[in-house]
Design a protein around this motif. Structure first.
Motif, PDB file in Angstrom:
ATOM      1  N   ILE A  85      30.651  37.853 -29.705  1.00 19.97           N
ATOM      2  CA  ILE A  85      30.290  36.451 -29.491  1.00 19.97           C
ATOM      3  C   ILE A  85      29.655  35.947 -30.784  1.00 19.97           C
ATOM      4  O   ILE A  85      28.679  36.521 -31.271  1.00 19.97           O
ATOM      5  CB  ILE A  85      29.282  36.295 -28.332  1.00 19.97           C
ATOM      6  N   VAL A  86      30.221  34.879 -31.329  1.00 23.83           N
ATOM      7  CA  VAL A  86      29.814  34.403 -32.651  1.00 23.83           C
ATOM      8  C   VAL A  86      28.983  33.130 -32.527  1.00 23.83           C
ATOM      9  O   VAL A  86      29.402  32.162 -31.882  1.00 23.83           O
ATOM     10  CB  VAL A  86      31.047  34.132 -33.535  1.00 23.83           C
ATOM     11  N   HIS A  87      27.795  33.142 -33.123  1.00 26.12           N
ATOM     12  CA  HIS A  87      26.947  31.953 -33.216  1.00 26.12           C
ATOM     13  C   HIS A  87      27.298  31.235 -34.517  1.00 26.12           C
ATOM     14  O   HIS A  87      27.163  31.780 -35.608  1.00 26.12           O
ATOM     15  CB  HIS A  87      25.468  32.379 -33.207  1.00 26.12           C
ATOM     16  N   LEU A  88      27.764  29.984 -34.395  1.00 29.56           N
ATOM     17  CA  LEU A  88      28.205  29.194 -35.542  1.00 29.56           C
ATOM     18  C   LEU A  88      27.302  27.980 -35.749  1.00 29.56           C
ATOM     19  O   LEU A  88      26.926  27.317 -34.779  1.00 29.56           O
ATOM     20  CB  LEU A  88      29.642  28.696 -35.329  1.00 29.56           C
ATOM     21  N   LEU A  89      26.977  27.711 -36.993  1.00 32.02           N
ATOM     22  CA  LEU A  89      26.328  26.451 -37.374  1.00 32.02           C
ATOM     23  C   LEU A  89      27.378  25.587 -38.046  1.00 32.02           C
ATOM     24  O   LEU A  89      27.924  25.946 -39.094  1.00 32.02           O
ATOM     25  CB  LEU A  89      25.157  26.697 -38.316  1.00 32.02           C
ATOM     26  N   VAL A  90      27.676  24.455 -37.421  1.00 30.10           N
ATOM     27  CA  VAL A  90      28.694  23.529 -37.925  1.00 30.10           C
ATOM     28  C   VAL A  90      27.977  22.280 -38.427  1.00 30.10           C
ATOM     29  O   VAL A  90      27.178  21.686 -37.707  1.00 30.10           O
ATOM     30  CB  VAL A  90      29.683  23.157 -36.800  1.00 30.10           C
ATOM     31  N   GLN A  91      28.235  21.886 -39.671  1.00 32.35           N
ATOM     32  CA  GLN A  91      27.578  20.712 -40.271  1.00 32.35           C
ATOM     33  C   GLN A  91      28.588  19.875 -41.034  1.00 32.35           C
ATOM     34  O   GLN A  91      29.557  20.414 -41.589  1.00 32.35           O
ATOM     35  CB  GLN A  91      26.482  21.145 -41.253  1.00 32.35           C
ATOM     36  N   ASP A  92      28.336  18.543 -41.080  1.00 31.75           N
ATOM     37  CA  ASP A  92      29.138  17.747 -42.005  1.00 31.75           C
ATOM     38  C   ASP A  92      28.843  18.247 -43.415  1.00 31.75           C
ATOM     39  O   ASP A  92      27.690  18.537 -43.753  1.00 31.75           O
ATOM     40  CB  ASP A  92      28.845  16.253 -41.844  1.00 31.75           C
ATOM     41  N   ALA A  93      29.875  18.372 -44.211  1.00 33.29           N
ATOM     42  CA  ALA A  93      29.757  19.091 -45.480  1.00 33.29           C
ATOM     43  C   ALA A  93      29.035  18.309 -46.567  1.00 33.29           C
ATOM     44  O   ALA A  93      28.695  18.883 -47.602  1.00 33.29           O
ATOM     45  CB  ALA A  93      31.143  19.499 -45.972  1.00 33.29           C
ATOM     46  N   TRP A  94      28.785  17.021 -46.363  1.00 34.00           N
ATOM     47  CA  TRP A  94      28.233  16.206 -47.452  1.00 34.00           C
ATOM     48  C   TRP A  94      26.725  16.090 -47.379  1.00 34.00           C
ATOM     49  O   TRP A  94      26.022  16.408 -48.336  1.00 34.00           O
ATOM     50  CB  TRP A  94      28.892  14.821 -47.439  1.00 34.00           C
ATOM     51  N   GLU A  95      26.180  15.658 -46.270  1.00 28.53           N
ATOM     52  CA  GLU A  95      24.733  15.489 -46.173  1.00 28.53           C
ATOM     53  C   GLU A  95      24.085  16.439 -45.171  1.00 28.53           C
ATOM     54  O   GLU A  95      22.879  16.648 -45.215  1.00 28.53           O
ATOM     55  CB  GLU A  95      24.388  14.045 -45.787  1.00 28.53           C
ATOM     56  N   GLY A  96      24.864  16.988 -44.264  1.00 26.11           N
ATOM     57  CA  GLY A  96      24.315  17.902 -43.277  1.00 26.11           C
ATOM     58  C   GLY A  96      23.477  17.243 -42.200  1.00 26.11           C
ATOM     59  O   GLY A  96      22.742  17.916 -41.482  1.00 26.11           O
ATOM     60  N   LEU A  97      23.596  15.909 -42.062  1.00 28.12           N
ATOM     61  CA  LEU A  97      22.787  15.194 -41.076  1.00 28.12           C
ATOM     62  C   LEU A  97      23.306  15.411 -39.656  1.00 28.12           C
ATOM     63  O   LEU A  97      22.547  15.308 -38.691  1.00 28.12           O
ATOM     64  CB  LEU A  97      22.770  13.702 -41.400  1.00 28.12           C
ATOM     65  N   TYR A  98      24.585  15.683 -39.550  1.00 30.99           N
ATOM     66  CA  TYR A  98      25.198  15.960 -38.247  1.00 30.99           C
ATOM     67  C   TYR A  98      25.448  17.462 -38.159  1.00 30.99           C
ATOM     68  O   TYR A  98      26.032  18.051 -39.078  1.00 30.99           O
ATOM     69  CB  TYR A  98      26.519  15.200 -38.103  1.00 30.99           C
ATOM     70  N   TRP A  99      25.019  18.074 -37.067  1.00 29.34           N
ATOM     71  CA  TRP A  99      25.199  19.522 -36.938  1.00 29.34           C
ATOM     72  C   TRP A  99      25.335  19.923 -35.471  1.00 29.34           C
ATOM     73  O   TRP A  99      24.893  19.215 -34.561  1.00 29.34           O
ATOM     74  CB  TRP A  99      24.042  20.283 -37.595  1.00 29.34           C
ATOM     75  N   LEU A 100      25.986  21.047 -35.283  1.00 28.40           N
ATOM     76  CA  LEU A 100      26.206  21.639 -33.969  1.00 28.40           C
ATOM     77  C   LEU A 100      25.902  23.128 -34.057  1.00 28.40           C
ATOM     78  O   LEU A 100      26.292  23.783 -35.029  1.00 28.40           O
ATOM     79  CB  LEU A 100      27.661  21.482 -33.522  1.00 28.40           C
ATOM     80  N   HIS A 101      25.216  23.666 -33.064  1.00 26.34           N
ATOM     81  CA  HIS A 101      25.097  25.112 -32.906  1.00 26.34           C
ATOM     82  C   HIS A 101      26.005  25.504 -31.752  1.00 26.34           C
ATOM     83  O   HIS A 101      25.798  25.068 -30.610  1.00 26.34           O
ATOM     84  CB  HIS A 101      23.654  25.519 -32.612  1.00 26.34           C
ATOM     85  N   LEU A 102      27.032  26.290 -32.068  1.00 26.85           N
ATOM     86  CA  LEU A 102      28.035  26.674 -31.088  1.00 26.85           C
ATOM     87  C   LEU A 102      28.049  28.186 -30.919  1.00 26.85           C
ATOM     88  O   LEU A 102      27.740  28.933 -31.855  1.00 26.85           O
ATOM     89  CB  LEU A 102      29.434  26.230 -31.540  1.00 26.85           C
ATOM     90  N   GLU A 103      28.428  28.615 -29.719  1.00 31.59           N
ATOM     91  CA  GLU A 103      28.685  30.019 -29.491  1.00 31.59           C
ATOM     92  C   GLU A 103      30.156  30.153 -29.105  1.00 31.59           C
ATOM     93  O   GLU A 103      30.624  29.468 -28.193  1.00 31.59           O
ATOM     94  CB  GLU A 103      27.787  30.561 -28.382  1.00 31.59           C
ATOM     95  N   MET A 104      30.887  31.030 -29.811  1.00 34.05           N
ATOM     96  CA  MET A 104      32.339  31.117 -29.634  1.00 34.05           C
ATOM     97  C   MET A 104      32.750  32.531 -29.269  1.00 34.05           C
ATOM     98  O   MET A 104      32.306  33.510 -29.890  1.00 34.05           O
ATOM     99  CB  MET A 104      33.049  30.680 -30.922  1.00 34.05           C
ATOM    100  N   ASP A 105      33.592  32.637 -28.262  1.00 34.24           N
ATOM    101  CA  ASP A 105      34.185  33.908 -27.869  1.00 34.24           C
ATOM    102  C   ASP A 105      35.008  34.440 -29.039  1.00 34.24           C
ATOM    103  O   ASP A 105      35.916  33.761 -29.534  1.00 34.24           O
ATOM    104  CB  ASP A 105      35.069  33.677 -26.639  1.00 34.24           C
ATOM    105  N   GLY A 106      34.690  35.643 -29.480  1.00 38.82           N
ATOM    106  CA  GLY A 106      35.360  36.199 -30.653  1.00 38.82           C
ATOM    107  C   GLY A 106      36.834  36.461 -30.470  1.00 38.82           C
ATOM    108  O   GLY A 106      37.569  36.611 -31.453  1.00 38.82           O
ATOM    109  N   THR A 107      37.308  36.495 -29.211  1.00 39.62           N
ATOM    110  CA  THR A 107      38.732  36.719 -28.976  1.00 39.62           C
ATOM    111  C   THR A 107      39.539  35.422 -29.005  1.00 39.62           C
ATOM    112  O   THR A 107      40.768  35.462 -28.958  1.00 39.62           O
ATOM    113  CB  THR A 107      38.964  37.410 -27.620  1.00 39.62           C
ATOM    114  N   ALA A 108      38.867  34.285 -29.077  1.00 39.53           N
ATOM    115  CA  ALA A 108      39.550  32.985 -29.091  1.00 39.53           C
ATOM    116  C   ALA A 108      40.049  32.658 -30.494  1.00 39.53           C
ATOM    117  O   ALA A 108      39.393  32.994 -31.484  1.00 39.53           O
ATOM    118  CB  ALA A 108      38.609  31.885 -28.610  1.00 39.53           C
ATOM    119  N   PRO A 109      41.205  31.996 -30.607  1.00 42.65           N
ATOM    120  CA  PRO A 109      41.727  31.636 -31.928  1.00 42.65           C
ATOM    121  C   PRO A 109      41.004  30.437 -32.528  1.00 42.65           C
ATOM    122  O   PRO A 109      40.369  29.647 -31.815  1.00 42.65           O
ATOM    123  CB  PRO A 109      43.192  31.300 -31.640  1.00 42.65           C
ATOM    124  N   LEU A 110      41.136  30.287 -33.836  1.00 40.95           N
ATOM    125  CA  LEU A 110      40.533  29.143 -34.519  1.00 40.95           C
ATOM    126  C   LEU A 110      41.064  27.820 -33.992  1.00 40.95           C
ATOM    127  O   LEU A 110      40.381  26.788 -34.097  1.00 40.95           O
ATOM    128  CB  LEU A 110      40.775  29.228 -36.022  1.00 40.95           C
TER     129      LEU A 110
END
Length: 205
Positions: free
Chosen positions: A28-53
């Protein structure tokens, strides 16, 4: 937020309840997702490692990006880096320390950084391949006309008049600019004001 999630008692209880269920344990992967320019928008997601991108691509479209069914890709490095296939699983790609770039729309691009925070072995806390653990609060916006809280954006003001373009409901109704269409709702998304974006899909996410 990464530190909070690691120590949060409610999250620990949810993980323990999921792990107590029968079935195979998976990465199970904990991901930090952010807009690449300012980082003002972000999500903390948990993803099943067997799921595809492809599942993460769909998720980002639903919660943040989808406007006109543009093309998208994951890559290593910044935009136009080495592409990573959508069929690869999260566990294959998101090893500790990994950082991927997600690009949506190759004209008016939205670029997102996806970083691995941690990986655990266990069972997902939901039946969905991706779970939203936390996200940024909506950014404060102020009407350029009266200073009241704003909920709409005039892209003509933003791009042509060097103004914020932020409008309250009353001024959005009476706003004279229409070259780019009516003012758009301001969404908690880095795609706000870009292309034909009008907001996310309905939750739950």
């Amino acid at each position: 937020m990464s530190r909070h999630l690691a120590a949060c008692e409610k999250r620990r209880a949810a993980v323990a309840a999921a792990d107590a269920q029968p079935g195979k344990r998976v990465p199970i992967v904990h991901l930090l997702v952010q807009d690449a320019w300012e980082g003002l928008y972000w999500l903390h997601l948990e993803m099943d490692g067997t799921a595809p991108l492809a599942e993460l691509d769909d998720y980002l479209r639903v919660i943040w990006l989808e406007c006109c069914e543009h093309l998208s890709e994951f890559s290593v490095g910044r935009r136009m880096g080495r592409p990573v296939g959508m069929s690869r699983t999260a566990a294959q790609v998101f090893v500790p320390g990994a950082v991927l770039t997600h690009t949506y729309d190759f004209g008016t691009s939205s670029t997102t950084s996806v970083r691995v925070v941690s990986v655990r072995q266990g069972r997902p806390t939901t039946r969905w391949p991706i779970a939203l653990m936390a996200r940024n609060a909506p950014l404060a916006a102020t009407c350029q006309e009266c200073g009241s809280p704003a909920g709409y954006l005039c892209t003509e003001c933003l791009y042509d008049d060097d103004a914020s373009g932020e409008l309250c409901e009353a001024h959005a109704k009476s706003h004279p600019h229409d070259e780019y269409g009516d003012p758009m709702p301001i969404a908690n998304s880095p795609r706000t004001g870009m292309c034909g974006y009008s907001g996310p899909a309905d939750p739950p996410y």
